[in-house]
Design an enzyme around this catalytic site. Structure first.
Site, PDB file in Angstrom:
ATOM      1  N   GLU A 113     -15.029  -4.414  -5.434  1.00  0.00           N
ATOM      2  CA  GLU A 113     -14.553  -3.979  -4.112  1.00  0.00           C
ATOM      3  C   GLU A 113     -13.072  -3.616  -4.158  1.00  0.00           C
ATOM      4  O   GLU A 113     -12.629  -2.625  -3.585  1.00  0.00           O
ATOM      5  CB  GLU A 113     -14.792  -5.072  -3.071  1.00  0.00           C
ATOM      6  CG  GLU A 113     -16.247  -5.176  -2.651  1.00  0.00           C
ATOM      7  CD  GLU A 113     -16.503  -6.343  -1.711  1.00  0.00           C
ATOM      8  OE1 GLU A 113     -17.410  -6.218  -0.888  1.00  0.00           O
ATOM      9  OE2 GLU A 113     -15.815  -7.379  -1.797  1.00  0.00           O
ATOM     10  N   SER A 165     -16.914 -17.557  -0.082  1.00  0.00           N
ATOM     11  CA  SER A 165     -16.435 -17.296   1.269  1.00  0.00           C
ATOM     12  C   SER A 165     -15.834 -18.584   1.803  1.00  0.00           C
ATOM     13  O   SER A 165     -16.278 -19.680   1.466  1.00  0.00           O
ATOM     14  CB  SER A 165     -17.617 -16.856   2.138  1.00  0.00           C
ATOM     15  OG  SER A 165     -17.386 -17.201   3.477  1.00  0.00           O
ATOM     16  N   LYS A 225     -22.254 -17.780  -0.102  1.00  0.00           N
ATOM     17  CA  LYS A 225     -21.846 -16.442  -0.530  1.00  0.00           C
ATOM     18  C   LYS A 225     -21.159 -16.376  -1.887  1.00  0.00           C
ATOM     19  O   LYS A 225     -20.460 -17.281  -2.297  1.00  0.00           O
ATOM     20  CB  LYS A 225     -20.934 -15.807   0.523  1.00  0.00           C
ATOM     21  CG  LYS A 225     -21.735 -15.461   1.747  1.00  0.00           C
ATOM     22  CD  LYS A 225     -21.089 -14.419   2.576  1.00  0.00           C
ATOM     23  CE  LYS A 225     -20.912 -13.109   1.887  1.00  0.00           C
ATOM     24  NZ  LYS A 225     -19.977 -12.293   2.654  1.00  0.00           N
ATOM     25  N   GLN A 227      13.650  11.950  -6.804  1.00  0.00           N
ATOM     26  CA  GLN A 227      13.767  10.509  -6.987  1.00  0.00           C
ATOM     27  C   GLN A 227      12.493   9.810  -6.490  1.00  0.00           C
ATOM     28  O   GLN A 227      12.165   8.721  -6.948  1.00  0.00           O
ATOM     29  CB  GLN A 227      14.995  10.000  -6.231  1.00  0.00           C
ATOM     30  CG  GLN A 227      15.298   8.539  -6.436  1.00  0.00           C
ATOM     31  CD  GLN A 227      16.720   8.207  -6.043  1.00  0.00           C
ATOM     32  OE1 GLN A 227      17.672   8.602  -6.700  1.00  0.00           O
ATOM     33  NE2 GLN A 227      16.879   7.507  -4.938  1.00  0.00           N
ATOM     34  N   SER A 232      18.256   4.184  -6.321  1.00  0.00           N
ATOM     35  CA  SER A 232      16.900   4.049  -6.876  1.00  0.00           C
ATOM     36  C   SER A 232      16.825   2.901  -7.868  1.00  0.00           C
ATOM     37  O   SER A 232      15.786   2.662  -8.476  1.00  0.00           O
ATOM     38  CB  SER A 232      16.478   5.356  -7.550  1.00  0.00           C
ATOM     39  OG  SER A 232      17.433   5.748  -8.517  1.00  0.00           O
ATOM     40  N   HIS A 266     -30.183  11.037  -3.926  1.00  0.00           N
ATOM     41  CA  HIS A 266     -30.078  10.818  -2.466  1.00  0.00           C
ATOM     42  C   HIS A 266     -30.284   9.349  -2.097  1.00  0.00           C
ATOM     43  O   HIS A 266     -30.746   9.047  -1.005  1.00  0.00           O
ATOM     44  CB  HIS A 266     -31.101  11.652  -1.684  1.00  0.00           C
ATOM     45  CG  HIS A 266     -31.174  13.084  -2.105  1.00  0.00           C
ATOM     46  ND1 HIS A 266     -30.426  14.076  -1.511  1.00  0.00           N
ATOM     47  CD2 HIS A 266     -31.890  13.687  -3.083  1.00  0.00           C
ATOM     48  CE1 HIS A 266     -30.689  15.229  -2.098  1.00  0.00           C
ATOM     49  NE2 HIS A 266     -31.573  15.028  -3.067  1.00  0.00           N
TER      50      HIS A 266
HETATM   51  N1  ARG Z   1      18.101   8.545  -9.518  1.00  0.00           N
HETATM   52  C1  ARG Z   1      17.912   9.924  -9.729  1.00  0.00           C
HETATM   53  C2  ARG Z   1      16.431  10.271  -9.774  1.00  0.00           C
HETATM   54  O1  ARG Z   1      15.663   9.386  -9.888  1.00  0.00           O
HETATM   55  C3  ARG Z   1      18.528  10.341 -11.014  1.00  0.00           C
HETATM   56  C4  ARG Z   1      18.949  11.751 -11.063  1.00  0.00           C
HETATM   57  C5  ARG Z   1      20.017  11.990 -10.073  1.00  0.00           C
HETATM   58  N2  ARG Z   1      20.596  13.267 -10.186  1.00  0.00           N
HETATM   59  C6  ARG Z   1      21.396  13.763  -9.259  1.00  0.00           C
HETATM   60  N3  ARG Z   1      21.892  14.931  -9.465  1.00  0.00           N
HETATM   61  N4  ARG Z   1      21.646  13.108  -8.154  1.00  0.00           N
HETATM   62  O2  ARG Z   1      16.050  11.379  -9.646  1.00  0.00           O
END
Ligand code: ARG
Length: 459
Positions: A290, A277, A283, A322, A23, A156
């Site tokens: 938007e 545009s 335009k 995660q 992560s 409406h």
């Molecule tokens: N990268 C993990 C998360 O975002 C951190 C916690 C991980 N814990 C574990 N027991 N693998 O959740």
């Protein structure tokens, strides 16, 4: 670069799975919070004598210097570290050696990650509150100078009754105020420390959860260690409150998009926030509202993602969690940008076409209720008065004229109680002025509203 976990593992991770698990690509966003969390933990371990003062200090200094290195671009967390928690720990060990290996005593990444997100979100909620207040201020300043500007009010999407433009805009102030209240409430539930819950069960190491909570500015601590590492309600609450903010932004965006069409022409875009545009030279496109309207979908999507991620996850921590980070990060980025963009749009991107607005309310039947109310003031029962007004509308439509084009004799053919003052009664300014019921669009009410907001937003 595949790593071996504890000695329990014989072989290293499949390289693809290593990346799949990681992560670090997104949770490096939490670097400052992760370092602060670790500093508080190390301080606490020193205080409870689990670590010697020297060890605790060495760790804290190491963490501080990692923070500085990051700020100066000398350290950038990334692969092969799996996540920000490992990345900092590995860097610390590299920096201070064996003592660094003592940091993770009595904690787990499970309580650590929960602490980090809460610290991060708490800061962001404060920024969002500020951005909401800025937006309210912009709306208020337009409202204040447009108390006597009238705008057709719709139900409406049909012309209903004329309104003070200020009153219309102040409706959004109310919505954004509720958003601020909701966020404040979410903040109270974000501001609880899970640190010390360790993996799920607490720890036999002598820790002081109140100490770390106080160090990190938390109001309270989680009472149950399992709940502490399993709770992601606060993430859902945050994104849900954000989804409502987006819905309010999207509604005002939609109105602005309509207002700047040739058909409405209630307002025009300045060059500051409009785009042209590539093909049609005439335009001027309302890209900002938007985009805000479109980005509402992202935040709703994030809410749906989070609700689905949490659903059915057994206690306690599971790696599914995660997946909570990206929707939260994206929500914060999206609403912050949209709030800012809307504030800029209101401040310098849009100009109301006051003449056109006044002209609109002068040339419709949105004073028909007042025709009926006039007769009610002459003791005609409302249902009868309503039918008579309907007859007059029909009569005018067949003749392709408005009420103001009728003369008194014509009015009196419908009811003898019509007198000369009917014309003043039907004038849009009088129509709006007369709606003086509490919270109504009458100018007196709107002035009170504006003044109350001015006092409130000063705080
Ligand atoms: N990268 C993990 C998360 O975002 C951190 C916690 C991980 N814990 C574990 N027991 N693998 O959740």
């Amino acid at each position: 670069m595949s790593k071996v976990w504890s000695n329990r593992f014989d072989s290293s991770l499949n390289p693809f799975i290593e990346k799949f698990n990681a992560s670090i690509g997104f949770d490096k966003t939490l670097i400052f919070e992760d370092i602060d969390c670790s500093i508080a933990h190390a301080k606490m371990l020193g205080k409870t004598k689990v670590l010697s003062n020297k060890e605790s200090l060495k760790i804290i200094e190491g963490l501080e210097s990692i923070k500085q290195d990051f700020i100066q671009g000398k350290f950038s967390p990334g692969a092969p570290s799996e996540d920000i928690h490992y990345s900092i720990e590995e860097e610390l060990i590299k920096l201070i050696g064996e003592t660094g290996k003592k940091l993770h005593t009595g904690r787990s990444r499970n309580d650590q990650v929960g602490t980090d997100i809460r610290l991060w979100l708490r800061k962001k909620i404060d920024v969002i509150d500020f951005l909401l207040a800025e937006l309210q201020n912009s709306l208020l300043s337009i409202a204040e100078s447009n108390i006597y500007t009238l705008i057709p009010g719709y139900t409406h999407m049909q012309r209903a009754q004329p309104l003070s433009l200020a009153h219309h805009l102040l409706a959004y102030l109310e919505m954004f105020e509720r958003d601020r209240e909701r966020m404040k409430e979410v903040r109270t539930r974000v501001n609880i420390s899970p640190l010390g819950a360790a993996a799920l069960a607490g720890t036999k190491i002598k820790i002081d959860r109140y100490f770390t909570a106080e160090e990190l500015g938390f109001e309270n601590i989680y009472k149950n260690s399992i709940d502490a590492v399993s709770d992601r309600d606060f993430c859902i609450e945050f994104v849900s409150s954000s989804a409502l903010i987006m819905s309010h932004l999207s509604r005002i965006s939609e109105e602005i998009i309509l207002w700047v069409t040739d058909e409405f022409s209630f307002a025009k875009l300045t060059d500051k926030c409009a785009t042209g545009s590539s093909l049609m030279p005439q335009k001027k496109n309302p890209d900002v509202p938007e985009l805000i309207r479109g980005k509402t979908g992202r935040v709703y999507g994030n809410l749906h993602a989070l609700l689905t991620i949490i659903k059915g996850v057994p206690l306690s921590y599971n790696k599914d969690f995660q997946e909570d980070k990206e929707p939260i990060f994206d929500t914060v980025d999206t609403i912050s940008a949209c709030l800012k963009a809307m504030t800029i749009l209101l401040n310098e991107g849009i100009e109301f076409n006051v003449e056109k607005l006044m002209d609109s309310v002068n040339n419709d039947f949105s004073n028909a209720t007042d025709l009926a109310d006039y007769l009610v003031s002459k003791k005609v029962p409302f249902r009868n008065a309503y039918q008579i007004a309907g007859d007059i509308v029909k009569y005018c439509i067949t003749k392709n004229i408005l009420f103001k084009d009728l003369n008194l004799e014509e009015f009196q053919k419908f009811h003898s109680e019509f007198k000369e003052d009917i014309f003043d009664n039907l004038n849009p300014m009088s129509v709006v002025k007369s709606r003086n019921s509490l919270g109504g669009t009458g100018f007196e009410q709107v002035k009170v509203e504006v003044n109350e907001w001015k006092k409130k937003l000063l705080i």
